[in-house]
Design a protein around this motif. Sequence first.
Motif, short mmCIF file in Angstrom:
data_model
loop_
_atom_site.label_atom_id
_atom_site.label_comp_id
_atom_site.label_asym_id
_atom_site.label_seq_id
_atom_site.Cartn_x
_atom_site.Cartn_y
_atom_site.Cartn_z
N PHE A 47 -7.65 1.42 -3.94
CA PHE A 47 -6.50 1.14 -3.06
C PHE A 47 -6.12 -0.33 -3.18
O PHE A 47 -6.90 -1.16 -3.65
CB PHE A 47 -6.85 1.47 -1.61
CG PHE A 47 -7.88 0.54 -1.00
CD1 PHE A 47 -7.50 -0.54 -0.20
CD2 PHE A 47 -9.23 0.72 -1.25
CE1 PHE A 47 -8.44 -1.40 0.34
CE2 PHE A 47 -10.19 -0.14 -0.71
CZ PHE A 47 -9.79 -1.20 0.10
N GLY A 48 -4.91 -0.63 -2.75
CA GLY A 48 -4.46 -2.02 -2.69
C GLY A 48 -4.39 -2.69 -4.04
O GLY A 48 -3.87 -2.13 -5.02
N ASN A 49 -4.92 -3.90 -4.11
CA ASN A 49 -4.98 -4.67 -5.35
C ASN A 49 -6.32 -4.39 -6.03
O ASN A 49 -7.37 -4.76 -5.51
CB ASN A 49 -4.80 -6.15 -5.06
CG ASN A 49 -3.43 -6.47 -4.50
OD1 ASN A 49 -2.42 -6.05 -5.06
ND2 ASN A 49 -3.38 -7.18 -3.38
N ASN A 77 -0.86 4.29 -3.05
CA ASN A 77 -1.52 3.28 -2.22
C ASN A 77 -2.15 2.16 -3.05
O ASN A 77 -2.87 1.31 -2.52
CB ASN A 77 -2.58 3.92 -1.32
CG ASN A 77 -3.76 4.50 -2.10
OD1 ASN A 77 -3.62 4.86 -3.26
ND2 ASN A 77 -4.91 4.59 -1.46
N VAL A 78 -1.90 2.15 -4.36
CA VAL A 78 -2.36 1.06 -5.22
C VAL A 78 -1.16 0.20 -5.59
O VAL A 78 -0.18 0.68 -6.15
CB VAL A 78 -3.04 1.62 -6.50
CG1 VAL A 78 -3.28 0.50 -7.51
CG2 VAL A 78 -4.36 2.29 -6.13
N GLU A 79 -1.26 -1.08 -5.28
CA GLU A 79 -0.14 -2.00 -5.51
C GLU A 79 -0.19 -2.64 -6.89
O GLU A 79 0.84 -2.84 -7.53
CB GLU A 79 -0.15 -3.10 -4.44
CG GLU A 79 0.03 -2.57 -3.02
CD GLU A 79 -0.20 -3.65 -1.98
OE1 GLU A 79 -0.06 -4.84 -2.32
OE2 GLU A 79 -0.53 -3.30 -0.84
N SER A 80 -1.40 -2.98 -7.36
CA SER A 80 -1.53 -3.63 -8.66
C SER A 80 -2.89 -3.33 -9.25
O SER A 80 -3.85 -3.03 -8.53
CB SER A 80 -1.36 -5.15 -8.52
OG SER A 80 -2.46 -5.71 -7.80
N LYS A 91 2.74 -2.20 -12.74
CA LYS A 91 1.59 -2.50 -11.88
C LYS A 91 0.43 -3.15 -12.65
O LYS A 91 -0.49 -3.70 -12.04
CB LYS A 91 1.07 -1.22 -11.22
CG LYS A 91 1.98 -0.59 -10.19
CD LYS A 91 1.25 0.59 -9.55
CE LYS A 91 2.10 1.28 -8.48
NZ LYS A 91 1.35 2.38 -7.83
N TYR A 141 -9.35 -9.34 -4.28
CA TYR A 141 -9.09 -7.94 -4.64
C TYR A 141 -9.62 -7.01 -3.55
O TYR A 141 -10.64 -7.28 -2.91
CB TYR A 141 -9.74 -7.60 -5.97
CG TYR A 141 -9.16 -8.36 -7.15
CD1 TYR A 141 -7.92 -8.02 -7.66
CD2 TYR A 141 -9.85 -9.42 -7.73
CE1 TYR A 141 -7.37 -8.70 -8.73
CE2 TYR A 141 -9.32 -10.11 -8.81
CZ TYR A 141 -8.08 -9.76 -9.30
OH TYR A 141 -7.54 -10.44 -10.36
N ASP A 142 -8.95 -5.89 -3.38
CA ASP A 142 -9.40 -4.89 -2.40
C ASP A 142 -10.47 -3.97 -2.98
O ASP A 142 -11.37 -3.51 -2.27
CB ASP A 142 -8.21 -4.03 -1.95
CG ASP A 142 -7.14 -4.85 -1.25
OD1 ASP A 142 -7.45 -5.48 -0.23
OD2 ASP A 142 -6.00 -4.88 -1.76
N THR A 174 -14.48 -6.78 -0.23
CA THR A 174 -14.04 -5.96 -1.37
C THR A 174 -14.95 -4.75 -1.55
O THR A 174 -16.16 -4.84 -1.37
CB THR A 174 -14.04 -6.80 -2.66
OG1 THR A 174 -13.18 -7.92 -2.50
CG2 THR A 174 -13.57 -5.98 -3.86
#
Length: 289
Positions: free
Chosen positions: A171-173, A193-196, A223, A244-245, A275
């Motif tokens: 998820f996230g970054n 739900n994943v930004e990058s 991405k 980072y997430d 993380t």
Amino acid sequence: MKEKVKEDNYKVFALLSRYLNNTPDFINKEEIEEIVNCGVSYEYAFGLMLAAAFGMDTVDNVDDKELFNQYFSNMLHKLDANEYYDNPYYKNIKIPTIKINNSELKYEKYKPFEGFVCNDIIRTEEGRQIPQVGFFQTEFMFPAVLENDRIWMTITPNEIETMKEAVDKAFGNVLTFGLGLGYYAYMVSEKVNVESITVVEKNQDVIDLFNKYVLPQFSNAHKIRLIQADAFEYAEQHMSKEKYDFVFTDLWHDVSDGMDMYLKMKKFEKKSPDTVFMYWIEQSILCYL
């Protein structure tokens, strides 16, 4: 009993290692079909042939019979090729045959009834470590990267199965160590739900192959960020600063070369307490530690 289980584990792993490394295509279609026609499953027939090849007497030898019942029934799996060909990466990403310097991109194949590791080791309550071996009834083609004519990175059922949890939980970054053919990066990039996804890869040839022939096929290529660097240097110097997430590490070929790298990478977790960290084939690695 504990020592007996350890001995059984060692015996099964030793036998399987020799089989998978030396003669994974030992079992032929005609012989196994003949056994199946007697009314047993393909897995059972495969197990009987494998046990016979190992010199086991599963009828009159009590120890061999127990070993067969404890391990083989939960170890062997006839896989459905269509299930894997239906995987989003297989369906949407086409791999050309191309070579850059010492790195080569191509399709490899499993022969019908060729055995291969297909998932993480299963550990039972009593401590039995049961390898997971799969086979197909038909030829199965899979993408691979070769380095110096040796298979180094693949997208086989094993990779697909052992990355499912890390794909689901991302998820996230996201940061991932190891590029390969971009399977993990692709699957994660498809998640809303994943930004990058930042990918750290040391081998420039692999990056070049990916950038030119694979990444343009990603529907969410925007991405993806690629960084050419040593994974451990990046983890030490940059990972905590980027916040980072989710971090997924896939740097090793198998358990044998993965244990030391796994333990080394685990040490960096304390620098990023917020993380979530996951590691490829961690369940199997932990069986050896």
